[in-house]
Motif scaffolding. Sequence first.
Motif: not given
Length: 320
Positions: A285-289
Amino acid sequence: MRIAVTGSIATDHLMTFPGRFSDQLLPDQLAQVSLSFLVDELEIRRGGIAANISYGLGSLGLRPLLVGSVGADFADYRAWLERHGVDCAGVHVSELRHTARFMCTTDTDHNQIASFYAGAMAEARNIELAPLGEIDLVVVSPNDPEAMVRHTDECRDRGIAFAADPSQQLARMDGAEVRSLIGGARFLFTNEYEKALCEQKSGWTDADVLDRVDIRVTTLGAKGVVIDRKGEPGLHVPAAPDVRKVEPTGIGDAFRAGFLAAVAWDLSLERAAQLGNLLAAHALETAGGQEYSLDKSVLIARMSTAYGPEAATEIATNLT
């Protein structure tokens, strides 16, 4: 339980292509592909598999030991990880190379094309685990191939339980190396494709693999996860529902963090898979780990909705 997470520590350059890769690939021209994708977005994020797993574990209240090699440009990244509960005492700083870079383009179907610059990661092969103190479980995730072999061999020699997570490095390893990384593992983590590749490269059948590892964990994307053990029926745990898909980078790492946190808390394998699935949902649900954040009340509410109040209560008891 003290968990050491070995593997890559990198900066992620994440790009979005507003189309489908498959529409650009001509079946009769695959032997000579030359493509350039005009992307809409570029985000630069903290990443690397070991760092992502460690971030997830730290966010759940554990204090994982991160083990890997970085460049002198790691100072800000170190501060970020330490603020999120990660012990960076096992991180080696190279005097010659930059921290690794992961460059990835994602299309509208969430397919990805990526490149990875190893940089300082190549020096991870020089790291020995013994000087880092007592360790209960070592995660051997994608890293410099020689480092992965060294860490696995050291775990066997010293009788330390380890989790084999070869994933992206399977593509460049031969059969002997794959067999060396798997044999004797407490846990073996792969996705569905990597499971097949692991068997093809090792020359082992599914049954052969289960003869050599204690627990085999296979993530299935939107279908959840399957856990296999020799002589027992497979356990399927469905994925968390109601997930808003943003960007898939790091979702496998988040799953491993949730799963291993539950293992550290001595919960069942079913609970481990459920918490892993829920953390993977947060990452998706987010961009990036490492861009997701965990609010205890929200996490417990989602656990209850997805897997029932009993599961939520068991997880809540262990969260700090």
